[in-house]
Write a protein that holds these residues in place. Structure first.
Motif, PDB file in Angstrom:
ATOM      1  N   ASN A 500       0.839  -1.197   0.000  1.00 15.84           N
ATOM      2  CA  ASN A 500       0.000   0.000   0.000  1.00 15.84           C
ATOM      3  C   ASN A 500       0.872   1.245   0.000  1.00 15.84           C
ATOM      4  N   LEU A 501       0.331   2.340  -0.499  1.00 17.00           N
ATOM      5  CA  LEU A 501       1.076   3.588  -0.597  1.00 17.00           C
ATOM      6  C   LEU A 501       1.011   4.354   0.721  1.00 17.00           C
ATOM      7  N   SER A 502       2.173   4.716   1.250  1.00 16.55           N
ATOM      8  CA  SER A 502       2.248   5.475   2.496  1.00 16.55           C
ATOM      9  C   SER A 502       3.337   6.523   2.379  1.00 16.55           C
ATOM     10  N   LEU A 503       3.369   7.419   3.356  1.00 14.19           N
ATOM     11  CA  LEU A 503       4.370   8.484   3.405  1.00 14.19           C
ATOM     12  C   LEU A 503       5.094   8.430   4.742  1.00 14.19           C
ATOM     13  N   ASP A 504       6.400   8.529   4.680  1.00 17.25           N
ATOM     14  CA  ASP A 504       7.214   8.681   5.884  1.00 17.25           C
ATOM     15  C   ASP A 504       7.641  10.146   5.943  1.00 17.25           C
ATOM     16  N   VAL A 505       7.247  10.827   7.004  1.00 18.81           N
ATOM     17  CA  VAL A 505       7.574  12.252   7.142  1.00 18.81           C
ATOM     18  C   VAL A 505       8.596  12.422   8.264  1.00 18.81           C
ATOM     19  N   ASP A 506       9.784  12.861   7.907  1.00 17.12           N
ATOM     20  CA  ASP A 506      10.850  13.235   8.856  1.00 17.12           C
ATOM     21  C   ASP A 506      11.404  12.074   9.668  1.00 17.12           C
ATOM     22  N   ARG A 507      11.020  10.839   9.392  1.00 12.08           N
ATOM     23  CA  ARG A 507      11.485   9.732  10.224  1.00 12.08           C
ATOM     24  C   ARG A 507      12.387   8.755   9.478  1.00 12.08           C
ATOM     25  N   ALA A 508      12.466   8.871   8.171  1.00 14.63           N
ATOM     26  CA  ALA A 508      13.159   7.861   7.376  1.00 14.63           C
ATOM     27  C   ALA A 508      14.656   7.863   7.657  1.00 14.63           C
ATOM     28  N   ARG A 509      15.190   6.673   7.876  1.00 15.95           N
ATOM     29  CA  ARG A 509      16.639   6.492   7.947  1.00 15.95           C
ATOM     30  C   ARG A 509      17.154   5.786   6.699  1.00 15.95           C
ATOM     31  N   LYS A 510      16.257   5.047   6.055  1.00 15.40           N
ATOM     32  CA  LYS A 510      16.605   4.376   4.818  1.00 15.40           C
ATOM     33  C   LYS A 510      15.705   4.912   3.706  1.00 15.40           C
ATOM     34  N   GLY A 511      16.077   4.633   2.493  1.00 18.83           N
ATOM     35  CA  GLY A 511      15.232   4.993   1.363  1.00 18.83           C
ATOM     36  C   GLY A 511      15.512   6.352   0.768  1.00 18.83           C
ATOM     37  N   LEU A 512      16.372   7.155   1.403  1.00 21.21           N
ATOM     38  CA  LEU A 512      16.675   8.478   0.850  1.00 21.21           C
ATOM     39  C   LEU A 512      17.783   8.415  -0.199  1.00 21.21           C
ATOM     40  N   ALA A 513      18.529   7.319  -0.225  1.00 23.08           N
ATOM     41  CA  ALA A 513      19.565   7.079  -1.242  1.00 23.08           C
ATOM     42  C   ALA A 513      20.660   8.134  -1.228  1.00 23.08           C
ATOM     43  N   LEU A 514      20.941   8.714  -0.061  1.00 25.64           N
ATOM     44  CA  LEU A 514      22.003   9.718  -0.005  1.00 25.64           C
ATOM     45  C   LEU A 514      23.384   9.096  -0.135  1.00 25.64           C
ATOM     46  N   ASP A 515      23.483   7.766   0.025  1.00 26.71           N
ATOM     47  CA  ASP A 515      24.777   7.111  -0.162  1.00 26.71           C
ATOM     48  C   ASP A 515      25.213   7.120  -1.621  1.00 26.71           C
ATOM     49  N   ASN A 587      21.224  16.994   7.885  1.00 27.49           N
ATOM     50  CA  ASN A 587      19.873  17.056   8.454  1.00 27.49           C
ATOM     51  C   ASN A 587      19.006  17.824   7.467  1.00 27.49           C
ATOM     52  N   LEU A 588      18.071  17.115   6.837  1.00 32.61           N
ATOM     53  CA  LEU A 588      17.261  17.724   5.789  1.00 32.61           C
ATOM     54  C   LEU A 588      16.080  18.520   6.328  1.00 32.61           C
ATOM     55  N   ALA A 589      15.737  18.325   7.603  1.00 34.40           N
ATOM     56  CA  ALA A 589      14.589  19.020   8.200  1.00 34.40           C
ATOM     57  C   ALA A 589      15.013  19.620   9.543  1.00 34.40           C
ATOM     58  N   PRO A 590      15.744  20.729   9.520  1.00 37.47           N
ATOM     59  CA  PRO A 590      16.281  21.299  10.767  1.00 37.47           C
ATOM     60  C   PRO A 590      15.209  21.685  11.787  1.00 37.47           C
ATOM     61  N   LYS A 591      13.978  21.938  11.337  1.00 37.42           N
ATOM     62  CA  LYS A 591      12.934  22.377  12.260  1.00 37.42           C
ATOM     63  C   LYS A 591      12.076  21.219  12.765  1.00 37.42           C
ATOM     64  N   ALA A 592      12.392  19.996  12.377  1.00 35.33           N
ATOM     65  CA  ALA A 592      11.613  18.844  12.820  1.00 35.33           C
ATOM     66  C   ALA A 592      11.828  18.614  14.307  1.00 35.33           C
ATOM     67  N   ASP A 593      10.847  17.967  14.945  1.00 36.87           N
ATOM     68  CA  ASP A 593      10.934  17.702  16.377  1.00 36.87           C
ATOM     69  C   ASP A 593      12.131  16.825  16.717  1.00 36.87           C
ATOM     70  N   GLU A 594      12.424  15.879  15.861  1.00 35.82           N
ATOM     71  CA  GLU A 594      13.519  14.928  16.110  1.00 35.82           C
ATOM     72  C   GLU A 594      14.526  15.033  14.970  1.00 35.82           C
ATOM     73  N   PRO A 595      15.664  15.722  15.183  1.00 36.30           N
ATOM     74  CA  PRO A 595      16.634  15.878  14.099  1.00 36.30           C
ATOM     75  C   PRO A 595      17.237  14.534  13.690  1.00 36.30           C
ATOM     76  N   ARG A 596      17.400  14.341  12.393  1.00 41.03           N
ATOM     77  CA  ARG A 596      18.000  13.119  11.866  1.00 41.03           C
ATOM     78  C   ARG A 596      19.104  13.512  10.884  1.00 41.03           C
ATOM     79  N   PHE A 597      20.293  13.026  11.167  1.00 40.67           N
ATOM     80  CA  PHE A 597      21.437  13.303  10.306  1.00 40.67           C
ATOM     81  C   PHE A 597      21.746  12.058   9.479  1.00 40.67           C
ATOM     82  N   HIS A 598      21.881  12.273   8.179  1.00 42.06           N
ATOM     83  CA  HIS A 598      22.133  11.184   7.240  1.00 42.06           C
ATOM     84  C   HIS A 598      23.556  11.324   6.700  1.00 42.06           C
ATOM     85  N   ALA A 599      24.338  10.248   6.842  1.00 41.95           N
ATOM     86  CA  ALA A 599      25.747  10.302   6.459  1.00 41.95           C
ATOM     87  C   ALA A 599      25.910  10.447   4.951  1.00 41.95           C
TER      88      ALA A 599
END
Length: 641
Positions: A500-515, A587-599
């Motif tokens: 099913n189609l869903s959205l992950d907002v500000d929580r994703a650690r995988k799937g962004l393909a920044l590597d 960190n792609l969303a500096p104003k998010a409640d929980e900052p997430r840094f992606h290497a």
């Protein structure tokens, strides 16, 4: 400070389910001396009385009233009304909870519009709640201009002066539908009812053990006797005619017809079904004129007609046919455009997994009343559905998984008749595209961090059915990259295993393909092409972490659109880097409640002169990591030998 709101909570053996209720009431944004909480313990035999006494001892805005068990919620609520000091009273059940700003928002809205009754948007966690009522804010609502009658649960804020002036109270004793009697009279006698729809105020919770009072099996004779008391209220405060018929229709539809349809009816034991049917037949015949059923949808009209005629076997046969009907909602192209996620979807009804078909050319002259033969009734529904297909609607709702709160999204759709076989029958397909604006999709605001699901809802032929959007056909399984929109990272993804189609907002650690990024440096300037969608410039935060140390440096960065993705730009503090190596993360969303840094897959070091150089990959590739892991295992084995 004068008490603005008195919250009244009837309590009976809620166990741990009351914890969320208590916590939400103590978290309210109203000043603590502007509201009070009155728990009325109706003879609980679990540990709840002592728990509430402890809460009251710690919080002066909390009171607990203990009384002998009265059998139902009516008397505890009336006791709470008598003890209340607030300008308004708010009724909350002990296994539900409020949004943190619910009391403040509802009170301010009610005062601003002179309301005697205020209804806050509801979300159902395992329970059904009204949807149409909360499509928009309704500052001045009535039973004539809004679907108020869809919301008969007591979870509302009511002006206390209105209660005292009218003497309105809940029926007491062990009985059903006491809230229907109270709320219906409140709607019909209030000077104004205000509906607040742009904030989820009330979370209606189904217990894991389904032991909520509303889910317990009932005695049909007693239940429908109590229901007739609500009908008496409508009769007392309305004149015969369209308004009364429309109000009556709510009980005919929800409490009678829907109980006789599909699997809901078939799942009950035979003796209960027959008793239920007999009581519904009695009420329909005794209380409702022809104008009540005429406003129902075709399938509902069939069941109502069969019930009025006392045709139990036909009702059961029609339920068996309906039990196989479901909605299929297939996602098509999903893409970003102008900060909006555009979601294509095609929707149609199926029966036992196969497309439900309808007559291609229904007769121009059709019976105004549904026939009492089941096969003829099915044909009557099919012909009517085809004839009125242009009135069918497709809606797309964005639903927060944690809270179950739903939000309508703009959708454009078309009606398509797809011929089947020799063309005498057709599939009725709705094809549409929803536009989820990343900045305004949730009541004018961006979606908050968390997981969000997309639901389709179709109204067609007397059915209103919803389901998750998915799974996609092979041609449409490719999804666009994550988008950085309105300060949030929105990643579309397919759920596993259902697709099913869903959205992950500000929580994703995988799937962004920044590597996959290939950063480069030109002097002090770091640049990297990233597989992200950005509608315009977006501020991000780059963190440099010294290799072998906890030392970090935070550097502002910017994302700008650059086909086929986005370009990261950042000015690096060369002087602060020294001769050390640094791992960059983003960190792609500096104003998010929980900052997430992606290497990012590089290391940086101050180079000769005034520049920075890329030293080497910050993370080994997958094959390299696997090779190292295998090497370590082999070395360990050799040592053990």
């Amino acid at each position: 400070m004068p008490v603005k709101v008195s919250v009244i909570v009837p309590v009976y053996n809620p166990g741990h389910y009351i914890d969320d209720c208590v916590d939400s009431l103590l978290r309210q944004s109203l000043p603590h001396d502007a509201y009070e909480v009155i728990f009325v313990d109706d003879g609980s035999t679990d540990a709840t009385p002592a728990k509430l006494d402890a809460v009251a001892a710690e919080h002066d805005r909390v009171r607990v009233i203990h009384q002998e068990n009265s059998g139902w919620s009516g008397k505890p609520r009336n006791v709470g009304i008598a003890a209340a000091r607030g300008e308004f009273v708010m009724f909350v059940d002990n296994d539900d909870y409020l949004g943190d700003e619910a009391l403040e928002r509802m009170y301010d809205y009610g005062v601003a519009h002179g309301a005697d009754v205020v209804i806050g948007k509801m979300a159902g966690k395992g329970r059904g709640v009204p949807v149409e009522l909360f499509r928009i804010n309704r500052p001045r609502a009535s039973v004539e201009n809004a679907p108020l009658i869809d919301s008969l649960t007591p979870h509302k804020m009511v002006r206390r002066e209105f209660l005292e002036r009218t003497g309105l109270r809940f029926p007491e004793g062990r009985r059903r539908l006491e809230d229907h009697v109270f709320v219906a009279e409140a709607f019909l006698r209030a000077a104004n009812v205000s509906v607040l729809s742009d904030y989820v105020c009330y979370y209606h919770v189904r217990r894991d053990d389904s032991s909520n009072a509303g889910f317990q099996r009932f005695d049909p004779a007693g239940y429908f006797g109590n229901l007739c008391e609500a009908l008496d209220v409508v009769e007392r405060y309305t004149e015969p005619g369209a308004v009364r018929d429309r109000l009556y229709r709510r009980w005919l539809r929800n409490e009678m017809v829907e109980r006789l349809r599909g699997q809901r009816f078939l799942a009950a034991p035979e003796d209960f079904r027959r008793d239920l049917f007999a009581q519904i037949h009695r009420v329909v015949v005794e209380r409702f004129g022809p104008g009540v059923a005429e406003g129902l949808q075709p399938t509902q009209r069939v069941v109502a007609a069969l019930a009025a005629a006392g045709r139990y076997d036909e009702v059961r046969a029609f339920a068996e046919w309906e039990s196989g009907i479901a909605l299929k909602a297939v996602p098509e192209e999903v893409s970003w455009a102008d900060g909006t996620l555009r979601v294509g979807v095609s929707a149609e009804f199926t029966v036992h997994g196969e497309p439900l078909t309808f007559p291609a050319d229904p007769p121009a002259e059709r019976s105004a009343e549904p026939p009492l033969d089941v096969a003829a009734s099915i044909d009557w529904v099919g012909a009517d559905t085809t004839a009125r297909f242009d009135r069918a609607t497709l809606e797309v709702l964005l639903r927060e998984r944690a809270s179950s709160a739903v939000h309508f999204q703009p959708v454009e759709f078309t009606h398509e008749r797809v011929p089947v076989g020799d063309g005498s029958r057709v599939r009725l397909v709705l094809r549409g595209t929803a536009a989820l604006d990343g900045a305004t999709a949730v009541d004018g605001a961006p979606p908050a961090g968390g997981l969000w699901d997309l639901d389709a809802r179709v109204k067609l032929g007397g059915w209103t059915k919803g389901r998750r959007i998915g799974p996609a056909r092979a041609a449409h399984r490719t999804l666009p990259p994550a988008g950085v929109v309105a300060g949030h990272v929105v990643l579309p993804y397919w759920t596993q295993p259902h697709g099913n189609l869903s959205l992950d907002v500000d929580r994703a650690r995988k799937g962004l393909a920044l590597d996959r990024a290939v950063p480069s440096c030109a002097g002090r300037r770091l640049e990297a092409g990233l597989p992200l969608y950005v509608p315009g410039r977006a501020d991000v935060e780059l963190r440099l972490t010294a290799v072998g140390s906890d030392t970090t440096l935070d550097v502002p960065g910017t994302l700008v659109p650059r086909a086929p993705g986005a370009l990261l730009e950042a000015e690096l503090p060369v002087g602060a880097l020294g001769g050390r190596e640094w791992r960059p993360s983003l960190n792609l969303a500096p104003k998010a409640d929980e900052p997430r840094f992606h290497a990012l897959p590089v290391r940086l070091r101050a180079g000769a002169g005034d520049g920075v150089e890329v030293v080497r990959g910050g993370r080994p590739g997958r094959l390299a990591r696997l090779a190292r892991r295998i090497g370590r295992v082999l070395r360990v084995r050799r040592v053990r030998r």
